[in-house]
Design an enzyme around this catalytic site. Sequence first.
Site, PDB file in Angstrom:
ATOM      1  N   CYS A 166       0.810  -1.226   0.000  1.00  0.00           N
ATOM      2  CA  CYS A 166       0.000   0.000   0.000  1.00  0.00           C
ATOM      3  C   CYS A 166       0.841   1.272   0.000  1.00  0.00           C
ATOM      4  O   CYS A 166       0.298   2.374  -0.110  1.00  0.00           O
ATOM      5  CB  CYS A 166      -0.948  -0.013   1.184  1.00  0.00           C
ATOM      6  N   HIS A 306      -2.527   7.550   6.920  1.00  0.00           N
ATOM      7  CA  HIS A 306      -2.837   6.276   6.278  1.00  0.00           C
ATOM      8  C   HIS A 306      -4.259   5.850   6.673  1.00  0.00           C
ATOM      9  O   HIS A 306      -5.035   5.438   5.815  1.00  0.00           O
ATOM     10  CB  HIS A 306      -1.808   5.227   6.690  1.00  0.00           C
ATOM     11  N   GLU A 317      -0.777   4.848  14.348  1.00  0.00           N
ATOM     12  CA  GLU A 317      -0.327   5.981  13.547  1.00  0.00           C
ATOM     13  C   GLU A 317      -0.445   7.285  14.335  1.00  0.00           C
ATOM     14  O   GLU A 317       0.457   8.134  14.285  1.00  0.00           O
ATOM     15  CB  GLU A 317      -1.140   6.074  12.258  1.00  0.00           C
ATOM     16  N   LYS A 338      -9.536   8.050   3.236  1.00  0.00           N
ATOM     17  CA  LYS A 338     -10.003   6.682   2.976  1.00  0.00           C
ATOM     18  C   LYS A 338     -11.420   6.482   3.486  1.00  0.00           C
ATOM     19  O   LYS A 338     -12.096   5.533   3.077  1.00  0.00           O
ATOM     20  CB  LYS A 338      -9.064   5.663   3.624  1.00  0.00           C
ATOM     21  N   HIS A 343      -9.813   2.120   0.454  1.00  0.00           N
ATOM     22  CA  HIS A 343      -8.361   1.904   0.418  1.00  0.00           C
ATOM     23  C   HIS A 343      -7.973   1.387  -0.965  1.00  0.00           C
ATOM     24  O   HIS A 343      -8.309   0.260  -1.323  1.00  0.00           O
ATOM     25  CB  HIS A 343      -7.970   0.916   1.502  1.00  0.00           C
ATOM     26  N   PHE A 404       1.681  -3.719   3.928  1.00  0.00           N
ATOM     27  CA  PHE A 404       2.019  -5.042   4.447  1.00  0.00           C
ATOM     28  C   PHE A 404       3.497  -5.321   4.173  1.00  0.00           C
ATOM     29  O   PHE A 404       4.014  -5.005   3.102  1.00  0.00           O
ATOM     30  CB  PHE A 404       1.176  -6.116   3.772  1.00  0.00           C
TER      31      PHE A 404
END
Length: 418
Positions: A166, A306, A317, A338, A343, A404
């Site tokens: 991502c 994010h 975060e 998002k 996403h 990831f």
Amino acid sequence: MQLKRVVITGLGAITPLGNDVKTFWDALEAGKSGCDMITHFDTTNFKTKFACEIKDFDITQYMNKKESRRLDLFAQYGMGAASQAMDDSGLEVGKNVDADRAGVIWGSGIGGIHTFQQEVTDFNKGTGIPRFNPFFIPKMIVDIVSGHISIKYGLRGPNFVTVSACASSTNALIDSFNYIRLGQADVIVSGGSEAAVIESGIGGFNAMKALSERNDSPQTASRPFDKNRDGFVMGEGGVSLILEELEHAKARGAKIYGEIIGGGMSADAHHMTAPHPEGLGAANVMKNALKDAEISPEDVDYINVHGTSTPLGDPQELKAIDTIFGEHAYKMNISSTKSMTGHLLGAAGAIEALACVMALERQIVPPTINFETPDETIDQKLNLTLNKAQKRNIDVVLSNTFGFGGHNASIVMRRYKE
């Protein structure tokens, strides 16, 4: 060596909120959700039945129908976005840009998953004789979208695709920024695209328990920072930003949307999918980005986080932001777009960079929608721009993307000033 300045001179967008930049931004500012029930396939047996799909996309606006059949959907989205951005920029090879000094650096995390699923499924239904479409491999491979863009416009400079889950398209923007400021290119067509709203994409993320299953209310399913968040919402699309060396842009009278001033990267080195529990990698990537931009934390006005709407990711975060920004964290705006776009996986960095560029231009922070119930693990004194856009003076923005594998990338942009 004197580093060159890098500005943004073209924008293009194929998004769940609209298939051009204006429609995208208007919906973002208004706090609209791009989510609805999935139409791409039958979801009867799937735990998650909704996503932020692209609507009313017509690839023949950008290429002929025969040619489009040779492109996977993720590449079609990329071609659409890049075509818009090139038109917006006014760049013409051989007229106001040297083909050998112009390239394409794109980002995608998954690439041609539609093609892969279709070809393998068709093979399993057959006789077992390996009769695959001759375009199977060229349609599937992740790098093919940058190749198609370069072929369409005759761009002979750097050409590749970054893959870091991502974080992919943020890495693509950082690479583009570095190639230009180091003097190795004048123009880079950058961005990202993804098209994983398909059985294998939804089913795979369902198996990981990563997706929201709020099937009774898809428009409110992506709810970053809300206590009742239960996973991310899949999105798809493509976004392109044209990056250009400042003097090159000025010489041709280009419109300048903003300037990129720094980028940072880091790794969590912790877990295959889960973020570091103390937000260590997220803190490091923001620190690295600020250092590269040669600014202090107090210079940042807005962070596009994010913020995927997952139970683990959101608080970590914000913990990292507290570590890096201290008391200034309460003076900034923070939001997760998002909540509206879903996403976009490898294209997340590109669509969120576009949101940041437009926030700089319009001096409006897009909201984090769908917030209802405070989470005691999240500092409620932070300005998370909840449910409604906010006007404010914005000079510097930072955008975070994490993937990831522990991949982290952050990019810093500011209003263009002479």
